[in-house]
Motif scaffolding. Structure first.
Motif, mmCIF file in Angstrom:
data_model
loop_
_atom_site.group_PDB
_atom_site.id
_atom_site.type_symbol
_atom_site.label_atom_id
_atom_site.label_comp_id
_atom_site.label_asym_id
_atom_site.label_seq_id
_atom_site.Cartn_x
_atom_site.Cartn_y
_atom_site.Cartn_z
ATOM 1 N N MET A 216 -4.196 25.784 -13.583
ATOM 2 C CA MET A 216 -4.665 25.311 -12.275
ATOM 3 C C MET A 216 -6.111 24.854 -12.388
ATOM 4 O O MET A 216 -6.840 25.300 -13.284
ATOM 5 C CB MET A 216 -4.595 26.422 -11.232
ATOM 6 C CG MET A 216 -3.189 26.827 -10.851
ATOM 7 S SD MET A 216 -3.220 27.927 -9.446
ATOM 8 C CE MET A 216 -1.488 28.366 -9.333
ATOM 9 N N ASP A 218 -8.081 23.255 -8.992
ATOM 10 C CA ASP A 218 -8.686 23.513 -7.682
ATOM 11 C C ASP A 218 -7.979 24.628 -6.908
ATOM 12 O O ASP A 218 -8.595 25.322 -6.117
ATOM 13 C CB ASP A 218 -8.719 22.229 -6.836
ATOM 14 C CG ASP A 218 -7.319 21.750 -6.521
ATOM 15 O OD1 ASP A 218 -6.590 21.418 -7.471
ATOM 16 O OD2 ASP A 218 -6.944 21.748 -5.338
ATOM 17 N N GLY A 219 -6.666 24.772 -7.133
ATOM 18 C CA GLY A 219 -5.929 25.829 -6.436
ATOM 19 C C GLY A 219 -5.656 25.531 -4.981
ATOM 20 O O GLY A 219 -5.240 26.411 -4.227
ATOM 21 N N PHE A 236 3.814 21.995 -6.024
ATOM 22 C CA PHE A 236 2.530 22.474 -6.540
ATOM 23 C C PHE A 236 2.527 23.995 -6.404
ATOM 24 O O PHE A 236 2.652 24.529 -5.282
ATOM 25 C CB PHE A 236 1.366 21.887 -5.734
ATOM 26 C CG PHE A 236 1.135 20.413 -5.968
ATOM 27 C CD1 PHE A 236 1.798 19.730 -6.984
ATOM 28 C CD2 PHE A 236 0.239 19.707 -5.187
ATOM 29 C CE1 PHE A 236 1.587 18.379 -7.210
ATOM 30 C CE2 PHE A 236 0.024 18.356 -5.396
ATOM 31 C CZ PHE A 236 0.694 17.694 -6.396
HETATM 32 FE FE1 FES Z 1 -4.641 21.638 -8.269
HETATM 33 FE FE2 FES Z 1 -2.540 23.123 -7.676
HETATM 34 S S1 FES Z 1 -4.220 23.663 -8.907
HETATM 35 S S2 FES Z 1 -2.900 21.058 -7.128
#
Ligand code: FES
Length: 278
Positions: A216, A218-219, A236
């Motif tokens: 991952m 940005d999460g 996602f």
């Molecule tokens: Fe970027 Fe899921 S970590 S879209």
């Protein structure tokens, strides 16, 4: 900055990591994850949440030292701090009071993250059986915590030093021997454990939820790095999951994506002198 309350190796290569983050502790649920950075130039690393304490304002994760970023995390000491601790992220594990008997399987760092799942299921009134899987007995931990929130705890070690001997592929046989008929199975841990367990339970016809662990950034659903295919559709993991039906995941594709950065993970370890441990 987020104060490090605890960072200790609980079994070889697995670390318990507790950080002061009161806002996260207030709202976190079983199945959520956090993203941490060990320093200002460190990568963002997702960690499943294993416990929290609202009064103390702390959250705890168990992580495995596998690459450059987790090697940095493993060198942090209580009393220090980290610049980033974002969360709670992801959807929480679905908890209902009418599941019936739920088998909670945890392996590796997933023994930690399955603990709040088992606790929430038990508090809701389900019968909870926890199955802890490891290569050997010295890699098992938190048995006492899981016993407190489970009707039964079963151990499975590949060398037979605790509980049943063998792999998760013995699951059907273990369920028969233990006279357990789960209505639902939830698996947390490494990809191979979740994949093998899902393949076993598919033939047994038992619904199985897995807590996925992709790379991952940005999460929050913006970068697309954590994408995976579930029931033929792109999802996602960070915002649609991380829990998914294990029988609907394209495991081959997931494994390939998971291994994309392995060479880059080994390179910084060599530079830091840590690669000899791997
Ligand atoms: Fe970027 Fe899921 S970590 S879209």
């Amino acid at each position: 900055m987020y104060e490090i309350v605890e960072r200790r190796m609980i079994v070889p290569n697995l670390h318990e990591f507790t950080v002061k983050a009161p806002e996260i502790a207030e709202s976190v649920q079983a199945g959520n994850f956090i993203i941490v950075r060990p320093d200002e130039v460190g990568e963002r690393t997702p960690l499943s949440v294993a416990d929290w304490d609202c009064d103390a304002g702390t959250i705890t994760s168990i992580f495995m030292q596998v690459g450059g970023s987790t090697a940095k995390l493993a060198r942090l000491e209580p009393g220090g701090d980290i610049p980033t601790c974002a969360g709670p992220l992801g959807k929480e594990t679905e908890i209902r009071d009418d599941f019936g008997t739920v088998l909670c399987i945890g392996g590796c760092y997933g023994i930690g993250s399955i603990y709040p799942v088992a606790r929430a299921l038990k508090e809701a009134g389900n019968k909870v059986v926890s199955l802890l899987e490891a290569r050997s007995s010295y890699l098992l931990y938190w048995q006492d915590k899981l016993e407190e929130v489970s009707d039964r705890v079963i151990e499975l070690t590949r060398d037979g030093t605790a509980g049943y001997k063998g792999h998760i592929t013995r699951l059907g046989e273990i369920l028969t021997l233990e006279k357990i008929k789960p209505d639902l199975i939830i698996v947390n841990g490494c990809t191979f454990l979740m994949m093998r367990a899902s393949k076993m339970t598919e033939s047994l016809g038992i619904k199985t939820i897995v807590n996925m662990n992709p790379i991952m950034i940005d999460g929050t659903g913006m970068c697309g790095v954590c994408r995976l295919t579930v029931a033929g559709k792109m999802k996602f993991a960070c915002v649609d999951g991380p829990d998914f039906d294990g029988h609907e995941i394209d495991w081959e594709e997931f494994l390939k994506r998971r291994q994309t950065y392995n060479p880059e993970e080994v390179h910084p370890l060599r530079k830091s002198g840590c690669a000899s441990h791997f």
